[in-house]
Write an enzyme that holds these catalytic residues in place. Structure first.
Site, short mmCIF file in Angstrom:
data_model
loop_
_atom_site.label_atom_id
_atom_site.label_comp_id
_atom_site.label_asym_id
_atom_site.label_seq_id
_atom_site.Cartn_x
_atom_site.Cartn_y
_atom_site.Cartn_z
CG ASP A 1 10.75 4.90 -10.10
OD1 ASP A 1 9.88 5.39 -9.35
OD2 ASP A 1 10.49 4.03 -10.95
CE LYS B 1 5.15 4.73 -11.15
NZ LYS B 1 5.57 4.31 -9.80
CG ASP C 1 2.71 3.93 -7.66
OD1 ASP C 1 1.73 3.37 -7.14
OD2 ASP C 1 3.59 3.30 -8.30
CG LEU C 2 2.39 7.79 -2.00
CD1 LEU C 2 2.08 8.93 -1.04
CD2 LEU C 2 3.83 7.32 -1.79
CE LYS C 3 2.06 -0.32 -6.25
NZ LYS C 3 3.10 0.64 -6.67
CG HIS D 1 -4.61 -1.77 2.55
ND1 HIS D 1 -5.98 -1.74 2.44
CD2 HIS D 1 -4.30 -2.95 3.13
CE1 HIS D 1 -6.47 -2.86 2.93
NE2 HIS D 1 -5.47 -3.61 3.36
CG ASP D 2 -4.43 2.85 7.80
OD1 ASP D 2 -5.17 2.40 8.71
OD2 ASP D 2 -3.30 3.32 8.02
CB ILE D 3 -9.15 2.01 9.38
CG1 ILE D 3 -8.55 3.33 9.86
CG2 ILE D 3 -8.63 0.83 10.19
CD1 ILE D 3 -9.02 3.72 11.27
N GLY D 4 -10.81 2.77 6.78
CA GLY D 4 -11.49 3.66 5.85
C GLY D 4 -11.28 5.15 6.13
CG ASN D 5 -11.65 8.68 9.54
OD1 ASN D 5 -12.39 9.48 8.97
ND2 ASN D 5 -10.74 9.06 10.43
CB THR E 1 3.23 -7.41 -11.43
OG1 THR E 1 4.07 -6.34 -10.99
CG2 THR E 1 2.04 -6.86 -12.17
NE ARG F 1 14.10 -0.01 -13.94
CZ ARG F 1 13.93 -1.22 -13.44
NH1 ARG F 1 14.95 -1.83 -12.85
NH2 ARG F 1 12.76 -1.82 -13.50
O1 C5P Z 1 11.91 1.48 -14.59
P1 C5P Z 1 10.60 0.83 -14.96
O2 C5P Z 1 10.07 1.26 -16.31
O3 C5P Z 1 10.60 -0.66 -14.76
O4 C5P Z 1 9.60 1.46 -13.88
C1 C5P Z 1 8.27 1.05 -13.79
C2 C5P Z 1 7.56 1.81 -12.71
O5 C5P Z 1 6.28 1.24 -12.53
C3 C5P Z 1 8.24 1.78 -11.35
O6 C5P Z 1 7.98 3.04 -10.71
C4 C5P Z 1 7.53 0.66 -10.62
O7 C5P Z 1 7.48 0.86 -9.23
C5 C5P Z 1 6.14 0.77 -11.20
N1 C5P Z 1 5.36 -0.47 -11.14
C6 C5P Z 1 5.77 -1.65 -11.73
N2 C5P Z 1 4.99 -2.77 -11.65
C7 C5P Z 1 3.83 -2.71 -10.99
C8 C5P Z 1 3.42 -1.52 -10.40
C9 C5P Z 1 4.22 -0.42 -10.49
O8 C5P Z 1 6.82 -1.71 -12.35
N3 C5P Z 1 3.08 -3.77 -10.95
#
Ligand code: C5P
Length: 236
Positions: free
Chosen positions: A17, A39, A66-68, A70-74, A121, A212
């Protein structure tokens, strides 16, 4: 099915990050052979960081994109194909049935594994209600985990607290990947539901995502090694 046996060093995923490719490259150099899995999320990806996926893969490392999606299937399927062609190991998508089905189709024949994010979360029952959902967080997480498994998704991203109950639902067929991990004595930051590496492994996590506590450590390499040692101890 038996639990996976993954080498402790490979179970630590360091979240890059960071704001630039240069900053990420400097951190990767400092971490050296200690870290195998990285990541790349929104911040670095949208600052040119996707070039690092191929670079890291060619250097024998693994990359979680980690780009999560979400869009139409194609659109999801074609996007997943592109990420697979970069040599990534994990890619996240939101756990909507159409999206998961398309992602599984897009990764066919590649080494890429799809991880579903069940419910973010940062959402509580009130947030889900405001977004028009009937179910609360725990019921929706459970329903989506079951759907993910049925659709052939490879793993789930979950909080360490959810790991034990999800493990009961999905068995050992799926990878559980947990952020929110804090070694004893390190700052929680904005994470609210945290666990130590040892407790997260004991709760059933396969992989731990840590940002972090490694990136901001005076000695990131030593911080990563300490987490790996804790994982190795807990996995015995
Ligand atoms: O710095 P830290 O250890 O909190 O980073 C956690 C990583 O996990 C970050 O890249 C954050 O975006 C990701 N993440 C998260 N909680 C989620 C999903 C992803 O903290 N539910």
């Amino acid at each position: 099915m038996q639990p996976l046996t993954i080498a402790p060093r490979e179970r630590l995923i360091v979240a890059l990050d960071l704001p630039s490719v240069a900053a990420a490259e400097a951190m990767i150099a400092r971490l050296g052979d200690s870290v195998i899995f990285y990541k790349i999320g929104y911040q670095l990806a949208y600052a040119g960081g996707l070039t690092l996926v191929r670079q890291l893969a060619d250097a024998g490392k693994k990359v979680f994109v980690d780009l999560k999606l979400h869009d139409i299937g194609n659109t999801v399927a074609r996007g997943v194909e592109s990420v697979a062609s970069l040599g990534a190991t994990f890619l996240t998508v939101h756990a909507y049935p159409q999206t998961m089905k398309a992602a599984v189709e897009g990764r066919a024949g590649s080494g890429l594994k799809i991880l579903a994010v069940t419910v973010l979360t940062s959402y509580d029952d009130g947030d889900l209600h405001a977004a028009g959902y009937r179910l609360g967080v725990s019921d929706l997480v459970e329903a989506r985990a079951q759907q993910a498994q049925l659709l052939g998704v490879d793993g789930l991203v979950c909080s360490p607290e959810e790991a034990a109950s999800l493990r009961k639902i999905v068995g050992h067929q799926m990878n559980l990947v947990t952020p929110g991990v804090r070694p004893a004595g390190t700052a929680a930051g904005d994470q609210k539901r945290i666990m130590t590496p040892a407790r997260a492994i004991a709760a059933g996590a396969d992989y731990l995502v840590v940002g972090r506590p490694v990136l901001e450590a005076a000695d990131p390499n030593a911080a990563a090694e300490a987490i790996i040692a804790e994982i190795a101890q807990a996995a015995i």
